[in-house]
Enzyme design. Structure first.
Site, PDB file in Angstrom:
ATOM      1  N   LYS A 201       0.844  -1.206   0.000  1.00 51.12           N
ATOM      2  CA  LYS A 201       0.000   0.000   0.000  1.00 51.12           C
ATOM      3  C   LYS A 201       0.881   1.260   0.000  1.00 51.12           C
ATOM      4  CE  LYS A 201      -3.567   2.180   2.798  1.00 51.12           C
ATOM      5  NZ  LYS A 201      -4.478   2.020   3.930  1.00 51.12           N
ATOM      6  N   GLU A 207      10.883  -4.649   3.629  1.00 51.25           N
ATOM      7  CA  GLU A 207      10.914  -6.051   3.214  1.00 51.25           C
ATOM      8  C   GLU A 207      10.552  -6.190   1.736  1.00 51.25           C
ATOM      9  OE1 GLU A 207       9.426  -4.869   5.902  1.00 51.25           O
ATOM     10  OE2 GLU A 207       9.719  -6.187   7.639  1.00 51.25           O
ATOM     11  N   GLY A 263      -4.512  -2.303   5.161  1.00 50.73           N
ATOM     12  CA  GLY A 263      -3.796  -3.467   4.647  1.00 50.73           C
ATOM     13  C   GLY A 263      -4.426  -4.788   5.072  1.00 50.73           C
ATOM     14  N   ARG A 264      -4.763  -4.912   6.349  1.00 50.78           N
ATOM     15  CA  ARG A 264      -5.274  -6.199   6.836  1.00 50.78           C
ATOM     16  C   ARG A 264      -6.713  -6.458   6.419  1.00 50.78           C
ATOM     17  NH1 ARG A 264      -3.855  -2.569  10.593  1.00 50.78           N
ATOM     18  NH2 ARG A 264      -5.407  -1.727  12.032  1.00 50.78           N
ATOM     19  N   GLU A 349      -3.383  -6.470  15.314  1.00 48.29           N
ATOM     20  CA  GLU A 349      -2.964  -5.154  14.813  1.00 48.29           C
ATOM     21  C   GLU A 349      -4.134  -4.166  14.919  1.00 48.29           C
ATOM     22  OE1 GLU A 349      -1.595  -4.105  10.599  1.00 48.29           O
ATOM     23  OE2 GLU A 349       0.329  -4.375  11.578  1.00 48.29           O
ATOM     24  N   HIS A 380      -1.618 -32.875  19.502  1.00 44.75           N
ATOM     25  CA  HIS A 380      -0.418 -33.620  19.893  1.00 44.75           C
ATOM     26  C   HIS A 380       0.740 -32.682  20.200  1.00 44.75           C
ATOM     27  CE1 HIS A 380      -2.474 -37.317  18.752  1.00 44.75           C
ATOM     28  NE2 HIS A 380      -2.990 -36.580  17.785  1.00 44.75           N
ATOM     29  N   LYS A 506      10.419   0.178  13.379  1.00 47.43           N
ATOM     30  CA  LYS A 506      10.901   0.465  12.017  1.00 47.43           C
ATOM     31  C   LYS A 506      11.943   1.574  12.050  1.00 47.43           C
ATOM     32  CE  LYS A 506       6.572  -0.613   9.578  1.00 47.43           C
ATOM     33  NZ  LYS A 506       5.451  -0.072   8.820  1.00 47.43           N
TER      34      LYS A 506
HETATM   35  O1  F6P Z   1       4.051  -2.574   9.568  1.00 50.67           O
HETATM   36  C1  F6P Z   1       2.714  -2.884   9.566  1.00 50.67           C
HETATM   37  C2  F6P Z   1       2.088  -2.659   8.217  1.00 50.67           C
HETATM   38  O2  F6P Z   1       1.950  -1.306   7.983  1.00 50.67           O
HETATM   39  C3  F6P Z   1       0.760  -3.373   8.106  1.00 50.67           C
HETATM   40  O3  F6P Z   1      -0.280  -2.658   8.643  1.00 50.67           O
HETATM   41  C4  F6P Z   1       0.673  -3.581   6.634  1.00 50.67           C
HETATM   42  O4  F6P Z   1      -0.276  -4.549   6.308  1.00 50.67           O
HETATM   43  C5  F6P Z   1       2.079  -3.989   6.324  1.00 50.67           C
HETATM   44  O5  F6P Z   1       2.877  -3.203   7.176  1.00 50.67           O
HETATM   45  C6  F6P Z   1       2.509  -3.811   4.901  1.00 50.67           C
HETATM   46  O6  F6P Z   1       2.401  -2.485   4.496  1.00 50.67           O
HETATM   47  P1  F6P Z   1       2.455  -2.077   2.978  1.00 50.67           P
HETATM   48  O7  F6P Z   1       1.295  -2.716   2.290  1.00 50.67           O
HETATM   49  O8  F6P Z   1       2.395  -0.588   2.955  1.00 50.67           O
HETATM   50  O9  F6P Z   1       3.754  -2.591   2.414  1.00 50.67           O
END
Ligand code: F6P
Length: 542
Positions: A201, A207, A263-264, A349, A380, A506
């Site tokens: 987003k 990452e 995002g979620r 979250e 188990h 972060k």
């Molecule tokens: O760090 C948390 C977060 O902002 C989440 O809320 C989100 O889903 C995820 O990182 C990924 O964010 P983006 O879609 O901006 O890469």
């Protein structure tokens, strides 16, 4: 929730007592009264430690939240995410599939319809292996690069709906910074037949950008360094088109996300592109239908039969009246193995907050720690603690009635185990019952053994049954939890749609990175971080 309401709930729970579930489940009408069906989902609350008076008390707390007006405000697109000054319109993504008229602004619905059409065209081209929209021909593998909400939803859905996979595309997911993930994919995939979906987003997530760059270098190398030729292998899904453009992704392959979708909550948007590519546009629409079915139900059902509302109230009861700080989610279905991880983000979250939107501290505990794994594997592993540990953990059991394989004996055994675990947690086994079973040894030995074999019971659970695992029932299941979270946010008075708690780490990681590579002075770091950085730098001899 006010302190008085909290005290009322606690009093109501004390009245029910320590053996309430055995007593409550002795009522032959209990299941009929406490289970509800909506479309392909049946949710049974009869193993919760609740009676009519307790539910009335919860209804009183709910009434104080003005939940119906606030629900409608969400569907209408009012700015309910106050700290980010944003609307919350994931429901608009599936509004076309709903029976009720959409409440979202027409402009928003128009943008969503346009995006869906673009998704459909892209899916048709990739599935047919056609070189359209700048795509390379003959794609066989799709890598979704994203993290958090840009990963967990599509990952869950692609995995869960594998049986609905059409064509020859295989989807892979890359989220973590651990280089092992991209390294493994690059060992096994053909770069010229791989399509990379960069899903972010913000398009600033470390990452995703790092992994995206690694895959870009790999694909460019396959074209002998010709970056322009490699471009078509990348699709962006983002609300930051400028950053996607700067990464080198053309507008025709950049699909939108919007500020009004968190995002979620975004699997229903182009974030679900991997799912649409895997199962095709028709099945993706069926997935949206499932979500819309629950939206309609949430908008119309009275609270006593409204599934998301009841799930929210049960959660409040367990967390605040019974003081239970956990929630285990146990799908008895391998295809739903990613569900606990998805719900971890959705619930924790969204609700892992301790101040209200006005900055004042909340009056009660909020989100429980959510965790889980598939049954019967989990039996188990950690079920010992669920049955006899000192901290009771409420469980959501999730089962599928009709399997998509012919192995009936396996399936019946699986469901029997799920039902047995819920029954055992509820009823337990008293010391007297355990003593009566212990036949060998002296009286003293029998008593010692009986103590080990006593189950406290009275441990609550909810059972959710899906008729069959389809795009529609999965969509309904996800939307059910989404709206549960919304109602809990009203009861707990927190904003379910921001996530400021992820920011500090972060920022610190950015400061530590140059120290780790020897480019910055460690002096500003705390003693522990400094020590660990030194230990890493001394031993990292590469
Ligand atoms: O760090 C948390 C977060 O902002 C989440 O809320 C989100 O889903 C995820 O990182 C990924 O964010 P983006 O879609 O901006 O890469």
């Amino acid at each position: 929730m006010t302190p008085d309401q909290l005290a009322d709930l606690r009093r109501a729970s004390e009245r029910l007592g320590a053996d309430s579930l055995r007593r409550l489940l002795a009522d032959p009408d209990r299941f009929a009264a406490w289970s509800h069906r909506v479309g392909p989902l049946l949710v049974d609350f009869s193993r919760q430690r609740l009676d009519g008076a307790a539910l009335d008390a919860l209804g009183g707390v709910l009434a104080g939240t003005d939940w119906e007006a606030r629900r409608d405000a969400m569907f209408r697109g009012e700015t309910i995410n106050a700290s980010e000054r944003r609307a919350v319109l994931h429901t608009a993504l599936r509004a076309r599939q709903a029976r009720l008229p959409a409440l979202a602004p027409a402009a928003v619905l128009g943008e969503i319809a346009e995006a869906l059409q673009r998704i459909e065209k892209l899916v048709a081209a990739v599935q047919a292996g056609r070189a359209e929209h700048g795509l390379p021909p003959g794609i066989t593998d799709v890598v979704n690069v994203g993290i958090g909400g840009s990963d967990l939803g599509p990952r869950l859905a692609v995995e869960a709906l594998d049986r609905f996979r059409t064509g020859r595309l295989t989807c892979h997911f890359l989220a973590n910074l651990d280089g092992e993930g991209p390294a493994r994919l690059m060992r096994t995939l053909d770069p010229r037949r791989t399509l990379v979906l960069l899903v972010s987003k913000s398009f600033t997530t470390q990452e995703t950008l790092l992994n995206g760059q690694v895959l870009r270098d790999w694909i460019v190398a396959a074209y002998d360094g010709d970056a322009a030729a490699a471009q078509g292998h990348f699709v962006a899904v983002t609300a930051n088109a400028a950053a996607a453009h700067a990464f080198g992704i053309a507008a025709e392959r950049t699909l939108p996300m919007w500020d009004f979708v968190g995002g979620r909550y975004s699997v229903w948007s182009a974030v679900g592109l991997a799912l649409a590519l895997a199962i095709g546009s028709e099945a993706f629409t069926a997935f949206l239908h499932g979500g819309a079915l629950i939206d309609d139900h949430f908008r119309t059902a009275p609270w006593r039969t409204n599934l998301p509302v009841l799930m929210a109230l049960v959660g409040i009861w367990n967390r605040n009246a019974l003081d239970l700080p956990g929630l285990a989610v146990i799908p008895y279905c391998d295809a739903l193995r990613e569900l606990p991880a998805f719900l971890q983000q959705l619930e924790m979250e969204s609700l892992g907050k301790s101040v209200r939107p006005d900055g004042a501290p909340v009056a009660q505990a909020t989100v429980p720690v959510l965790w889980g794994n598939v049954g019967s594997n989990a039996q188990h592993a950690f079920f010992q603690a669920l049955h006899q540990g000192t901290d009771p953990v409420p469980v959501d059991f999730i089962g599928v009635i009709r399997p998509d394989h012919p192995l009936g004996a396996n399936h019946r055994a699986l469901l029997a185990n799920m039902l047995a675990q819920a029954a055992a947690l509820a009823a337990g086994k008293t010391f007297e019952e355990a003593l009566a079973e212990a036949r060998e040894g002296s009286e003293a030995e029998r008593r010692v053994l009986a103590a080990q074999r006593t189950f406290p019971g009275n441990r609550p659970s909810t059972t959710i049954l899906l008729d069959v695992l389809t795009p529609e029932s999965l969509g309904a299941l996800i939307a059910l939890y989404e709206h549960k979270v919304f109602v809990q946010s009203l009861l707990w008075e927190v904003n379910a749609f921001d996530q400021w708690g992820v920011e500090l780490g972060k920022v610190l990681a950015k400061a530590i990175l140059p120290v780790l590579s020897g480019e910055a002075d460690p002096a500003a770091l705390d003693a522990a971080t400094r020590g660990l950085v030194a230990a890493i730098r001394t031993r990292d001899v590469r």
